[in-house]
Design an enzyme around this catalytic site. Sequence first.
Site, PDB file in Angstrom:
ATOM      1  N   ARG A   1       2.133  -9.953  -0.572  1.00 32.98           N
ATOM      2  CA  ARG A   1       2.307  -8.871  -1.546  1.00 32.98           C
ATOM      3  C   ARG A   1       3.279  -7.798  -1.091  1.00 32.98           C
ATOM      4  NH1 ARG A   1      -3.665  -6.044  -1.463  1.00 32.98           N
ATOM      5  NH2 ARG A   1      -2.663  -4.141  -2.140  1.00 32.98           N
TER       6      ARG A   1
ATOM      7  N   ARG B   1     -15.482   2.032  -1.804  1.00 32.48           N
ATOM      8  CA  ARG B   1     -15.334   0.730  -1.156  1.00 32.48           C
ATOM      9  C   ARG B   1     -15.445   0.904   0.350  1.00 32.48           C
ATOM     10  NH1 ARG B   1      -9.815  -2.538  -1.919  1.00 32.48           N
ATOM     11  NH2 ARG B   1      -9.000  -1.026  -0.444  1.00 32.48           N
TER      12      ARG B   1
ATOM     13  N   ASP C   1      -4.700  -8.590  -4.382  1.00 31.90           N
ATOM     14  CA  ASP C   1      -4.942  -9.676  -3.435  1.00 31.90           C
ATOM     15  C   ASP C   1      -5.188 -10.999  -4.140  1.00 31.90           C
ATOM     16  OD1 ASP C   1      -4.632  -8.691  -0.794  1.00 31.90           O
ATOM     17  OD2 ASP C   1      -6.335  -7.383  -1.168  1.00 31.90           O
TER      18      ASP C   1
ATOM     19  N   HIS D   1       0.813  -1.218   0.000  1.00 24.52           N
ATOM     20  CA  HIS D   1       0.000   0.000   0.000  1.00 24.52           C
ATOM     21  C   HIS D   1       0.844   1.265   0.000  1.00 24.52           C
ATOM     22  CE1 HIS D   1      -3.294  -2.818   0.723  1.00 24.52           C
ATOM     23  NE2 HIS D   1      -3.922  -1.951  -0.043  1.00 24.52           N
TER      24      HIS D   1
ATOM     25  N   GLU E   1     -11.374 -11.114  -4.753  1.00 24.05           N
ATOM     26  CA  GLU E   1      -9.951 -11.027  -4.393  1.00 24.05           C
ATOM     27  C   GLU E   1      -9.399 -12.365  -3.917  1.00 24.05           C
ATOM     28  OE1 GLU E   1      -8.784  -7.036  -2.811  1.00 24.05           O
ATOM     29  OE2 GLU E   1     -10.729  -7.179  -1.839  1.00 24.05           O
TER      30      GLU E   1
ATOM     31  N   CYS F   1      -9.710  -3.480 -10.573  1.00 26.88           N
ATOM     32  CA  CYS F   1      -9.128  -2.293  -9.956  1.00 26.88           C
ATOM     33  C   CYS F   1      -7.808  -2.573  -9.256  1.00 26.88           C
ATOM     34  CB  CYS F   1     -10.119  -1.633  -8.985  1.00 26.88           C
ATOM     35  SG  CYS F   1     -10.569  -2.692  -7.618  1.00 26.88           S
TER      36      CYS F   1
HETATM   37  C1  PEP Z   1      -6.619  -5.331  -4.789  1.00 27.81           C
HETATM   38  O1  PEP Z   1      -6.448  -6.168  -3.899  1.00 27.81           O
HETATM   39  O2  PEP Z   1      -6.303  -5.537  -5.981  1.00 27.81           O
HETATM   40  C2  PEP Z   1      -7.195  -4.022  -4.461  1.00 27.81           C
HETATM   41  C3  PEP Z   1      -7.497  -3.161  -5.405  1.00 27.81           C
HETATM   42  O3  PEP Z   1      -7.372  -3.722  -3.143  1.00 27.81           O
HETATM   43  P1  PEP Z   1      -6.184  -3.246  -2.174  1.00 27.81           P
HETATM   44  O4  PEP Z   1      -4.958  -3.050  -3.034  1.00 27.81           O
HETATM   45  O5  PEP Z   1      -6.617  -2.004  -1.503  1.00 27.81           O
HETATM   46  O6  PEP Z   1      -6.046  -4.406  -1.250  1.00 27.81           O
HETATM   47 MG    MG Z   2      -7.394  -5.855  -1.969  1.00 25.58          MG
END
Ligand code: PEP
Ligand code: MG
Length: 586
Positions: free
Chosen positions: A462, A330, A452, A187, A428, A499
């Site tokens: 990740r 979300r 995810d 993130h 996910e 996304c």
């Molecule tokens: C994902 O997991 O691809 C996603 C868009 O959510 P985040 O990256 O916030 O976990």
């Molecule tokens: Mg995610």
Amino acid sequence: MAKLTGIPAAPGVAIGRVFPVDRRRARVPRFHIPPEEVESEIARLDAAVKESVEQLLQIRRSLGEGEQGAILDAHRLMADDPSLLEGAKGLIREELLNAEWAVRRLVRDMSEKLGSDGYLAERRADLDEVGDRIVHNLIGEKPMLVALPEEEVVIVAFDLPTAEAAVLLSSGKIKGLVTDFGSKTSHTAILARALEVPCVVGAGQASEIARAGDVIALDGSTGEVLVSPDAEEIRRFEAARAAAKSREAELLEDRDLPAQTRDGRRIFLFANIEFPEEVPSVIAHGGEGVGLYRTEFLYLNREELPTEEEHYSAYSSILERMQGRPVTIRTLDLGGDKLPIGHRSHEPNPALGLRAIRFTLRHPQLFRTQVRALLRASLHGTLQIMLPMIAAVGELREAKVQIESIRQELLREGKPVQEKIPIGIMLETPAAALAADRLARECDFFSIGTNDLIQYSLAIDRSNRDVAYLYKPLHLGVLRLIQASVDGAKDAGIECAMCGEMAGDPVYALILLALGLDNLSMNPADIPKVKRVIRSTSLADAKKLLEEAMAFSSHDEIERYVLNHMQERFPEVFEDAGMPASGPPV
Ligand code: PEP
Ligand code: MG
């Protein structure tokens, strides 16, 4: 000059002075002291506590009013607390522990007393941080830094937790970011891209090599990092920066044109955002809507929970500023690597723990506050509500029941709510993708979260650089899961978006087009490149590429094939690209 190569995480070139942010825990020497040294050890402890309090006061003064200031006040009070100081002195006198050991032991004992549930448990992380600061001062190391820099700088850190990254990167003072650890889909990296701060992660020993004030240059498109570069290298980086800017200006000429292939397949390009302030950038890059607003960032930079009014004001501001374009918000996705500032997870495996929808359903009051604000804000634009990480039909049903009852509650209070608000889910987990046909019958849209989905299907953390080389969006298993998700959506007549970061990487644009995605949502700055690829091709060509690529078995072969094809076909888009962005340089 030292040269390092990391993982390119946010494009752009930055040259500036190093601003180290050290979040490593202090090393604690442990030994017994001779009885005659008790008094001098206590004096050392007194001096370190005084120094810690002064540091906290100084940082506090530089912050002004606001949440970060309140956290600093709390830390200063803890450092100044006589029970902490007296307790540590007692251990020095009675057990002849050296001061560092005494502080660490006392903090551990006090933490245990706070327990592992509720409000007091949350103070544990703060206590830990204060103890760490005192130990850092005892051993003469620079303690953790929470203060914002005064001038524009490049942050160099071993790792930068998401909450700290949010504070620092949104300050407008950060030209670039280099971390030793981390991966492109952590993130912190996502945030750097969103805020257009050039970033290289996983750069090995950057934080050990670069000293405060050194000149550092980084290229967030290639992963190159130079510490103390010579004049010639600086010129090379500046030339790269100028070239990237002119390429971007050229791509932006298509800004108001649709993302449509030459044979008429129209898809929609949306933006992912973390802060309402990003909306102008969405529009400037030609975003046709917001495909993902990560609301958990409302929770990360603060101690108290956001109120319903704070939620409402963030949501209505985005909806209004997007002027009727669709906005997918979300519901909160806390847990995993997204924890409020100073918090560490106590779960053995946070990525498989109480995160996203599981956390929300466990805390119905948090959900209620957020959903009330969402429903009230629905009148300000075109809202869609998206639930994160739905892995089972039961979770979707339960969340929908709660949303409906909150809607009834608002209506009873005489508060108007938009008649029809689509409710969609993020796919996910592999299980959700494989059960997509059933999930699709009970919701209004899908959005595939590949960050995810790849983490869970390939079993790789990740945010862990050591396994980042396995993070392969074009793994046959991942492609089949995406295919199953799209098919499930199509059979039920709902739209399927994506996304995750994969959606914004132009290398994958034709593959995703061929797989049948309806919308792609990405960081605003990625939109022009993806649009250029889509507008320059036909759906028939994209399908041919997908078919050829999926004939290979190994992800390396698929990736090489697709990358070569894309680089040959779109040289102007991939001029500065290394390997596909989701993997490290190999
Ligand atoms: C994902 O997991 O691809 C996603 C868009 O959510 P985040 O990256 O916030 O976990
Ligand atoms: Mg995610």
